[in-house]
Design an enzyme around this catalytic site. Structure first.
Site, PDB file in Angstrom:
ATOM      1  CG  ASP A  53       6.179 -20.839 -59.229  1.00 51.39           C
ATOM      2  OD1 ASP A  53       7.314 -21.203 -59.609  1.00 51.39           O
ATOM      3  OD2 ASP A  53       5.671 -21.215 -58.161  1.00 51.39           O
ATOM      4  CD1 TRP A  93       8.480 -19.683 -56.163  1.00 48.60           C
ATOM      5  CD2 TRP A  93       8.343 -20.328 -54.030  1.00 48.60           C
ATOM      6  NE1 TRP A  93       9.742 -19.947 -55.737  1.00 48.60           N
ATOM      7  CE2 TRP A  93       9.702 -20.348 -54.436  1.00 48.60           C
ATOM      8  CE3 TRP A  93       8.026 -20.708 -52.727  1.00 48.60           C
ATOM      9  CZ2 TRP A  93      10.730 -20.721 -53.565  1.00 48.60           C
ATOM     10  CZ3 TRP A  93       9.047 -21.094 -51.867  1.00 48.60           C
ATOM     11  CH2 TRP A  93      10.379 -21.094 -52.290  1.00 48.60           C
ATOM     12  CG  ASP A  94       1.901 -20.720 -58.986  1.00 45.87           C
ATOM     13  OD1 ASP A  94       1.745 -19.593 -58.485  1.00 45.87           O
ATOM     14  OD2 ASP A  94       2.087 -20.900 -60.200  1.00 45.87           O
ATOM     15  CB  VAL A  95       2.414 -26.122 -54.949  1.00 48.06           C
ATOM     16  CG1 VAL A  95       1.978 -27.198 -53.961  1.00 48.06           C
ATOM     17  CG2 VAL A  95       2.338 -26.651 -56.377  1.00 48.06           C
ATOM     18  N   GLY A 153      -1.303 -21.953 -52.899  1.00 48.79           N
ATOM     19  CA  GLY A 153      -2.613 -22.576 -52.916  1.00 48.79           C
ATOM     20  C   GLY A 153      -2.981 -23.145 -51.561  1.00 48.79           C
TER      21      GLY A 153
END
Length: 403
Positions: free
Chosen positions: A134, A161-163, A166
């Site tokens: 991220d 960006w990870d969230v 996901g």
């Protein structure tokens, strides 16, 4: 008559082989929507098994928070026998989420030989296949340059960006599942973390803005681009954020502060239309100067109450500790949050999926499993292995049975 339909994804089985944030979050979202998610890790745990923050006894609060409602199996994934069992579990489930390199036994080409209609979603870093996390993706996004008060880049502490990835993962699996139900066919889905960033930058207009105008945005601190928004320090030293989007909000700001006449004088002085978002943005420094003394003369509670009564969008800044200990929105008063007993961590508030379904309600949050704690149950229920067969695998070091 009460509708008692099961949770939306009841009956969907998913195997997850992953680490860190995006893929575990995506799989947990599916689990909280009713899917049966089995997370497979190497024996001893993957690279994220002990990631901070940790509890007093060393349990990863991070890992527990991202794996609620799943079942956990640990296997020797370097051994042929461990890979065989993982392959069998994937074939039985029919759906796989992973952020590991799709090569060798974990490639789609290999796995589809064991389940013809396999749905497999693989998350990568950059679109060209090079690795990324991220923070490195965010560095390229442009957002760190406009965060803060100057040109020094500031990486956001939120892994945005990870969230987002996901949630794309959960959407991708659900879309492929709908397609499989209609066509009877599976497919491989690939998602690059960098493309999540680029899609978001594009969807929010930043790419087109540069191309259409030749301009890029500078740092605005806590200001709101294209409209009026600003943070202010109150009499008690607390900070508050105010956002004025509509003309109703604008009139409310004047009413709450008693400064309507002075605020209206700004428009003619600067030759801007304060009845437009753009006009208020252009006049932001003058508006700041007029209203800042009012905030300095009122406590946070007084300012928030007055502004809310006048219909202005307002929120006080608070720490995580204040959020957890003092904000009723982060308590069991909010039906999304439930108290759970998380082994190794203690009794904590835990969110279920934040969607509310009127006809097929989702369950409250349930604790994350102990690492590898469901191996015996999974091997029996999914593969039909007897106790003797399971014990033999445990003795050979292929699977950790938690004994």
């Amino acid at each position: 008559m009460t509708d008692t339909r099961p949770a939306p994804l009841t009956g969907l089985k998913v195997v997850e082989i992953s680490a860190f944030v995006a893929a575990p979050l995506g799989a947990m979202t599916l689990a909280q929507l009713g899917a049966d998610v089995i997370r497979i890790d190497p024996i001893g745990g993957n690279i994220d098994a002990n990631r901070w923050p940790i509890s007093d006894d060393g349990t990863s609060i991070y890992w527990a928070s991202l794996n609620k409602g799943k079942r956990s199996v640990t296997l020797d994934l370097k051994s042929e026998e461990g890979q065989k069992i993982a392959t069998q579990l994937i074939a039985e489930a029919g759906t796989l989420v992973t952020n590991l390199p799709a090569r060798g036994w974990l490639s789609y080409e290999n796995l589809v030989q064991h389940r013809e209609d396999l749905v497999m979603l693989r998350l990568g870093g950059w679109h060209d296949g090079s690795p990324a996390v991220d923070y490195t993706v965010n560095a390229a996004s442009g957002f760190p340059i406009i965060t803060g008060d100057d040109d020094r880049p500031v990486n956001n502490t939120l892994p945005a960006w990870d969230v987002a990835a996901g949630l794309y993962i959960a959407n991708g699996i659900m879309a492929a599942e709908l397609d499989r139900r209609a066509s009877g066919k599976g497919q491989e889905i690939t998602l690059a973390l960098s493309d999540v960033m680029l899609a978001t930058v594009g969807n929010l207009g930043y790419i087109a803005e540069v191309q259409a105008t030749g301009n890029t945005r500078g740092a605005l601190g806590n200001g709101l681009y294209g409209a009026y928004g600003q943070s202010f320090e109150c009499a008690d030293g607390r900070q508050v954020m105010v956002a004025v989007i509509s003309n109703k909000h604008w009139r409310g700001l004047g009413k709450a502060t008693g400064l309507s006449e002075k605020l209206e004088m700004i428009g003619p002085l600067l030759d801007v239309d304060l009845n437009t978002e753009g006009g208020r943005f252009e006049a932001r420094e003058a508006i700041d100067a007029v209203v800042r003394p009012w905030f300095a003369a009122h406590t946070l509670a007084e300012a928030v109450a007055a502004l809310k009564d006048a219909g202005v969008l307002v929120g006080g800044f608070q720490t995580f500790e204040e959020l957890v200990t003092s904000d009723p929105r982060c308590s069991t008063e909010n039906p999304m949050l439930t108290e759970i007993d998380q082994p190794g961590v203690g009794r904590v508030l835990a969110p279920r999926v934040p969607l509310q379904f009127s006809g097929s309600p989702v369950a409250n949050a349930t604790p994350a499993p102990a690492l590898g704690g469901d191996a015996a149950e999974v091997l029996e229920s999914e593969l039909g292995l007897t106790a003797d067969a399971r014990d033999q695998l445990g003795s050979a070091g292929v699977v950790h049975l938690g004994k």
